[in-house]
Design a protein around this motif. Sequence first.
Motif, short mmCIF file in Angstrom:
data_model
loop_
_atom_site.label_atom_id
_atom_site.label_comp_id
_atom_site.label_asym_id
_atom_site.label_seq_id
_atom_site.Cartn_x
_atom_site.Cartn_y
_atom_site.Cartn_z
N UNK A 85 0.82 -1.22 0.00
CA UNK A 85 0.00 0.00 0.00
C UNK A 85 0.85 1.27 0.00
N UNK A 86 2.11 1.11 -0.24
CA UNK A 86 2.98 2.29 -0.28
C UNK A 86 2.55 3.23 -1.42
N UNK A 87 2.61 4.51 -1.13
CA UNK A 87 2.23 5.52 -2.12
C UNK A 87 3.39 6.48 -2.33
N UNK A 88 3.31 7.21 -3.44
CA UNK A 88 4.37 8.19 -3.68
C UNK A 88 4.34 9.32 -2.66
N UNK A 89 3.16 9.58 -2.11
CA UNK A 89 3.07 10.54 -1.01
C UNK A 89 2.89 9.72 0.26
N UNK A 90 3.98 9.51 1.02
CA UNK A 90 3.95 8.52 2.10
C UNK A 90 3.10 8.93 3.30
#
Lengths: 277, 160
Positions: A85-90
Amino acid sequence: MKQHKKALVVWVGAVLVLLAGALLAGSSGRTESVQETMRDAVLHEVNQVGLFGLREVNPGMISALLVTAFLLLAAACIRLFAIPRFRYRPGRLQMVLEEAVGLFDGMARGGSPHRCGFLGAYIFAAGAYIFVGTLFELLGVQAVTVHGHPITLPAPLSDVNAAIALGTLSYLVILSGGIAGNGVKGVGKTLKEFSLPISMSFRLFGALLSGLLVTELVYYYVNLSYVLPVLVGVLFTLLHALIQTYVLTMLVSMYYGEVSEQSAPKGKKKKVNAEIN
Amino acid sequence: MPLNIDLQQILLHWMNLAILTGGLYFLLFKPVKAFMVKREEHYRSLDEEAAARLAEAEKIKAECQAKLEEADEEIRQERAKAQQAIQQSTEDQLAQAKEQARQIVVHAQAEAEHSRERVLRDSQRELRKLAAQATKKLAFHADPFDQFLDLAEEGEEYEE
């Protein structure tokens, strides 16, 4: 305001009830003197724990296995549930994980810029082990010795065997870096630092053991068991955890970089010296 | 061994650390680092894309600027041409007007001269006619002085 007052009253009441309970319950009596307790905290000659019924080991070994199990379980949970579920905006957890990985990776790159792949992974694991292992003693996990006495499991590295294992393993990692970077010359470079495994092992052991002894001493006397453990137990342990993690990982990355750095050929060196002269 | 150092336990700790290092590497360190690298690549590609777009925009801007300058130059040239044409036209018109004026003056002078000559000729003719009539009257009437005076009065009236 009324709600705050109510909560305050409830909290103070609970503290008083627990205090009264502790005083009224008394203790089952001491099984050993303070000297014996301190001696055993250092040497673990008496209070040994069974390892799955196979053999008797120091309590630090059980702590080490528990810490490893906890870390691997946490890592597996993170790998399964958080990393996909990692996103570019952590988010918060992602930021903490990236910060930890980035910290050790950066430390490896800083100490050994030419060869840092394995070093980063090793100091990440060693750092996590030292930090979590040191904080482990705050949990007060109980175990039963082979003689049937209950003991509180100490930090893994307060066991001299664990400290020696980590110190020597770190030295072997440095040696492997030397061999990978410089071959036989790297072995020579690493062997020059022959005192390194001893210094690293006993630095870790001494630092962790001092914390353990102070804690043992404080908890041995009931009168010292109020308020003081907050300072001694929590703050000192946190400080130890941070300092020892930083020291060992920094030393390993520095020495690894030093021994794995390819030295310039002798001919070139002479040429450079001649140019300087 | 002194200090209760136990080789077997040290080896067990080694094994424990080896498992931990491998486990943490595969479960945490590698995937997190891979994600960080991926994100870095993503932002680098965005950055490169933005830089390329910026460069293209700069190029288009430069082209537009050049076209604008070209258009300005063209406008300036056209304006200069127009001004020259206006100047030329004005000068032509002025010259034409002067020529017309000169012709008008010449024509008027010629006409005036012609009129003057005609008037002079008419008056001479009239004088001659008057002189002939006077002579005729003097020759045929009794009081020539009165006739002369009458004729003179008539001549004044005629001149008026």
